[in-house]
Each structure stands twice: as structure tokens, then as C-alpha cells.
Design an enzyme around this catalytic site. Structure first.
Site, PDB file in Angstrom:
ATOM      1  N   GLY A   1       8.107  35.253  50.518  1.00 23.72           N
ATOM      2  CA  GLY A   1       7.086  35.535  49.523  1.00 23.72           C
ATOM      3  C   GLY A   1       6.809  37.018  49.386  1.00 23.72           C
TER       4      GLY A   1
ATOM      5  N   GLY B   1      14.457  40.253  45.487  1.00 29.69           N
ATOM      6  CA  GLY B   1      13.361  41.197  45.293  1.00 29.69           C
ATOM      7  C   GLY B   1      13.395  41.852  43.928  1.00 29.69           C
ATOM      8  CG  ASP B   2      16.765  43.910  42.807  1.00 27.85           C
ATOM      9  OD1 ASP B   2      16.022  44.721  43.378  1.00 27.85           O
ATOM     10  OD2 ASP B   2      17.985  43.803  43.062  1.00 27.85           O
TER      11      ASP B   2
END
Length: 318
Positions: free
Chosen positions: A225, A255-256
Site C-alpha cells: 500500500g 509505484g509508477d
């Protein structure tokens, strides 16, 4: 419009190899070749969210030509500065039977001051019409570690919001320039704060440390998360978000995608808790795809209903 900047762009080749073993000969079941680099991954995700985006960066040699061709084939608008050095190639091996991912990245080209100047001129022009600029990824060789910081300061003087996603000294310098957002992963955040982050208190401390160093908003991603510190006028709020569990195919680039969805939600004027819920769901959906920056927005929308977001108290000051 959103402008994403990738200085160290790459041609990413991902091979799917069941029962991969070191020291053995294998035949790949599938091979995916795409343009890569953090800024390009963010641009790809933003396009899938139907946001207008332009990918800007540096590209050199035959590899650079292939990067631009791959972006054009995906209908991602792009404007790259051609450089003398050869752009890098990144190779990854995914073993779907074991859920492992092995990656080998080249260093990338050396970049001259003149080439950087051309990129900066393009960025200044495009930023006039940008709702946000995303500076993402590592810096190529010979690029000063404070280059991102100089760009953040210049665009800040023009009233342009900048999201910065990098690590190490470029991130440390960038924080001093007071970007609108920084988005490190857990390992990158630990490198800045100088300790491991293990529980909510540790992450809240890290969020506040980044803010004290200059960031207006902070988004720290981790395996399951994210944690966020968001400014709403004079009010500061901190959140923890947990993505629903999925069986990952590949976690590279999650993450991108998370960052892209968070930006999209902010530009859509969603509340911070809603933005974070959508963001971690998009990151989880991207784990189901091979190829960084790729995800199915419909799957992400379904996963958002199972994402958990809670508000956290500020850290106690001693």
C-alpha cells in the site's frame, strides 16, 4: 495536460521464463518490449486513465530511436531530445511459476550540458500549458545531482506544480527546492531518513521528515500500500492505505501506476482519502500485468472497493 520527464529512458525487454534457474539454458514463453523509465511508465498509466500527457526526455542511438518508435506505437505523445550517447536497455526475467522477477539494468549514456539545456528549453515551453510536471527516475552519468532541484525551483517560480520521484542525492537536493509532491518507495525513504520503517509511527515520522525538508505533499509506497501526508490549505492530514491482496504477476512499475492514479485523482479534485484509495487499487491492478506502467482501469476500479484507507495522528514530538 501533464508532462512527464525521463532523463534515463530505456528499452525494457521482459521475458517470461517458467521454472527459471540460474546457470541453465531457457527458452522464453513470451517476450514484451516497451519503452521504459519511470517517467515513461507514469505517462503510459496516465494515458490509460485518459488524461492528456506528453512524455519528454533524452534518447540516443538506435536504442533511443526504438524507444521513440515504441512510444509512438502506443500513441503516447512524446518530444525527446536526441543525444549522442546510446540509450540503455533493461532486461527482466519473470518466472510466473515462482512469482520471481530478475532485472538487469544498464547504466545509461553520458549526457552533455548542451543536451541538458535543450531538454530544459523544451520543458519550459511545454510547462506553460501543464497542470503538473512529473520528474521521475535516475539521472544519467555526468548529470549534476541537483539538476532536478534546479528544475523544481524554476518551474515553481512559474507556478507549475512538480511531482518528484527519484532517490538518493537527487531526491535530497530536490526536497530543498520544495516540490509539490515527492513519491519515494519505502527503501528510498529509508535512505533519506536513515532508518528502517517498520510501523505506522515510523512512516508518520518519515512523512513529516520529508515535509520538514521541503515537500508540500508526500507519498511513500511499499509492498502492500502507501502512506501519505497531504496539505489542505493550512490543514495537514496523514493517511495509511492498504491495497487488496492479489496474486502478483510482476510488481515492477506498481509505484509508477500508483503515482499516476494519485495525480489523476488530485487533478479531478478528489479528496485525499479517495485519491489514495484509487491509487493503491491501481497499483494492485498493475501487479496483474507484465510491463511497467500497464494496468486495467476496470480491474483497478473493482479493487478500489476493497482498499482500506485510515487517517493517522501526527507523530508526538519529544
Amino acid at each position: 495536460m501533464i508532462v512527464t520527464v525521463t532523463l534515463n529512458s530505456a528499452l525494457d525487454r521482459t521475458l517470461s521464463v517458467p521454472i527459471f534457474q540460474l546457470g541453465h539454458r531457457h527458452r522464453a514463453n513470451d517476450v514484451l518490449t516497451v519503452a521504459g523509465g519511470k517517467g515513461i511508465n507514469v505517462a503510459r498509466a496516465l494515458k490509460q486513465l485518459d488524461l492528456p500527457v506528453v512524455a519528454l526526455g533524452l534518447a540516443g542511438g538506435r536504442t533511443g530511436t526504438r524507444i521513440v518508435e515504441e512510444l509512438t506505437a502506443e500513441a503516447i505523445l512524446n518530444d525527446f531530445v536526441r543525444i549522442a550517447g546510446e540509450s540503455r536497455t533493461s532486461t527482466a526475467v519473470v518466472d510466473p511459476t515462482a512469482g520471481t522477477y530478475t532485472e538487469i539494468n544498464e547504466w545509461g549514456p553520458k549526457v552533455t550540458e548542451a543536451e541538458l539545456g535543450m531538454l530544459f528549453e523544451k520543458l519550459q515551453y511545454l510547462a506553460r500549458a501543464a497542470d503538473m510536471v512529473v520528474l521521475a527516475g535516475s539521472l544519467p552519468r555526468a548529470v549534476p545531482e541537483d539538476w532536478y532541484a534546479a528544475v523544481v525551483r524554476e518551474l515553481g517560480r512559474r507556478g507549475v506544480r512538480v511531482a518528484l520521484d527519484t532517490e538518493g542525492e537527487p531526491l535530497r537536493h530536490g526536497l530543498e527546492a520544495e516540490p509539490f509532491l515527492v513519491s519515494p518507495n519505502q527503501r528510498e525513504a529509508e535512505g533519506i531518513v536513515g532508518q528502517e520503517l517498520e510501523d505506522d509511527d515510523d512512516f508518520v515520522m518519515a512523512l513529516d521528515t520529508f515535509a520538514d525538508m521541503g515537500a508540500h505533499n508526500v507519498l511513500i509506497t511499499h509492498d502492500t500500500g502507501a502512506f501519505a501526508r497531504v496539505r489542505e490549505g493550512r490543514r495537514v492530514r496523514r493517511f495509511r492505505a492498504a491495497a487488496p491482496h492479489v496474486e502478483p504477476v510482476s510488481t515492477v512499475g506498481t509505484g509508477d501506476v500508483l503515482l499516476a492514479q494519485w495525480i489523476a485523482a488530485v487533478l479531478d479534485e478528489r479528496g485525499p482519502d479517495d485519491a489514495l484509495r484509487l491509487a493503491v487499487a491501481a497499483g494492485a491492478a498493475s501487479c496483474l500485468e507484465v510491463g511497467a506502467g500497464r494496468f486495467d482501469p476496470r480491474k483497478a476500479a473493482r479493487l478500489a472497493g476493497s482498499s482500506e484507507v485510515g487517517e493517522l495522528e501526527p507523530a508526538k514530538r519529544s
